[in-house]
Design a protein around this motif. Structure first.
Motif, short mmCIF file in Angstrom:
data_model
loop_
_atom_site.label_atom_id
_atom_site.label_comp_id
_atom_site.label_asym_id
_atom_site.label_seq_id
_atom_site.Cartn_x
_atom_site.Cartn_y
_atom_site.Cartn_z
N UNK A 185 0.85 -1.20 0.00
CA UNK A 185 0.00 0.00 0.00
C UNK A 185 0.88 1.25 0.00
N UNK A 186 1.95 1.23 0.78
CA UNK A 186 2.88 2.36 0.81
C UNK A 186 3.60 2.47 -0.53
N UNK A 187 3.93 1.35 -1.15
CA UNK A 187 4.57 1.38 -2.47
C UNK A 187 3.65 2.06 -3.50
N UNK A 188 2.36 1.72 -3.47
CA UNK A 188 1.41 2.34 -4.40
C UNK A 188 1.37 3.85 -4.20
N UNK A 189 1.41 4.29 -2.95
CA UNK A 189 1.42 5.71 -2.65
C UNK A 189 2.72 6.36 -3.14
N UNK A 190 3.84 5.75 -2.84
CA UNK A 190 5.15 6.28 -3.22
C UNK A 190 5.30 6.38 -4.74
N UNK A 191 4.73 5.43 -5.46
CA UNK A 191 4.85 5.40 -6.92
C UNK A 191 3.78 6.25 -7.61
N UNK A 192 2.88 6.87 -6.84
CA UNK A 192 1.87 7.74 -7.44
C UNK A 192 0.63 7.02 -7.94
N UNK A 193 0.51 5.73 -7.66
CA UNK A 193 -0.71 5.01 -8.05
C UNK A 193 -1.84 5.26 -7.09
N UNK B 280 11.14 4.46 -1.38
CA UNK B 280 11.43 5.85 -1.04
C UNK B 280 10.21 6.45 -0.36
N UNK B 281 10.33 6.73 0.91
CA UNK B 281 9.22 7.30 1.68
C UNK B 281 9.46 8.75 2.06
N UNK B 282 10.53 9.34 1.52
CA UNK B 282 10.92 10.69 1.91
C UNK B 282 9.88 11.76 1.64
N UNK B 283 9.06 11.57 0.61
CA UNK B 283 8.07 12.60 0.27
C UNK B 283 6.71 12.33 0.91
N UNK B 284 6.60 11.27 1.70
CA UNK B 284 5.32 10.91 2.32
C UNK B 284 5.15 11.64 3.64
N UNK B 285 3.92 11.99 3.98
CA UNK B 285 3.61 12.66 5.23
C UNK B 285 2.42 11.99 5.89
N UNK C 205 8.50 -0.08 7.70
CA UNK C 205 8.61 -1.36 7.00
C UNK C 205 8.83 -1.14 5.50
N UNK C 206 8.12 -0.16 4.93
CA UNK C 206 8.29 0.15 3.50
C UNK C 206 9.70 0.67 3.24
N UNK C 207 10.18 1.53 4.12
CA UNK C 207 11.54 2.06 3.98
C UNK C 207 12.55 0.92 4.03
N UNK C 208 12.35 -0.03 4.94
CA UNK C 208 13.24 -1.18 5.05
C UNK C 208 13.19 -2.06 3.81
N UNK C 209 12.06 -2.01 3.08
CA UNK C 209 11.91 -2.79 1.85
C UNK C 209 12.47 -2.03 0.64
#
Length: 158
Positions: A44-52, A72-77, A65-69
């Motif tokens: 779910x975090x990947x979908x957000x990070x990729x703009x889907x 890139x979560x740097x732009x997420x808030x 967990x997403x960061x560990x995988x």
């Protein structure tokens, strides 16, 4: 807007998030018409990070967990946090012999990040700090949330 949910059977990654949106007056039919189910919090975090997706529902450790995988979560808030909800649960079959059940329960209750051995054992699940005994009534609030979601979205509520 499109929301990424972790999975339909996730309290933090679906049920509580959708109930909060319903409480805010949003139409669950409209939300569910365009949602994504990642299959896990990381996806779910990947979908957000990729703009889907424009938002994602996850738990406290989901972004970590997403960061560990490698995501890139740097732009997420974080834009919202719910009240505490029951987390991971250890259950046993009703017909499990009492001595065996007590042994498993003791082993889990002893597992905590308060000790070096516990920190090592829990290193891959850093959001779990340990285990604690609980009463089934602790889950009543979550059952109420599930019923609310079922009223609005019976086809997806577990």
């Amino acid at each position: 807007r499109r929301i990424a949910f972790a999975s339909y059977d996730s309290a933090s990654g679906f049920l509580v998030a959708l109930a909060r949106l319903i409480d805010a007056g949003l139409d669950p039919g409209e939300i569910l018409a365009r949602h994504i189910v990642g299959g896990s919090h990381v996806e779910a975090i990947r979908a957000l990070s990729e703009g889907r997706a424009d938002a994602a529902a996850t738990f406290r450790g989901g972004i970590e967990a997403a960061r560990s995988a490698g995501i890139d979560t740097g732009s997420l808030r974080v834009v919202g946090i719910t009240a505490s909800i029951p987390q991971d649960t250890l259950v046993a079959r009703a017909d499990m012999p009492a001595p065996a059940r007590a042994c498993v329960q003791h082993a889990f209750l002893a597992l905590s990040n308060a000790s070096a051995a516990g920190r090592h054992a829990l290193a891959r699940v850093s959001w779990i700090e340990g285990w604690a005994p609980t009463d089934p009534s602790f889950y009543e609030g979550l059952a109420d949330v599930r019923e609310k979601v079922r009223r609005f979205a019976p086809e997806v509520a577990p």
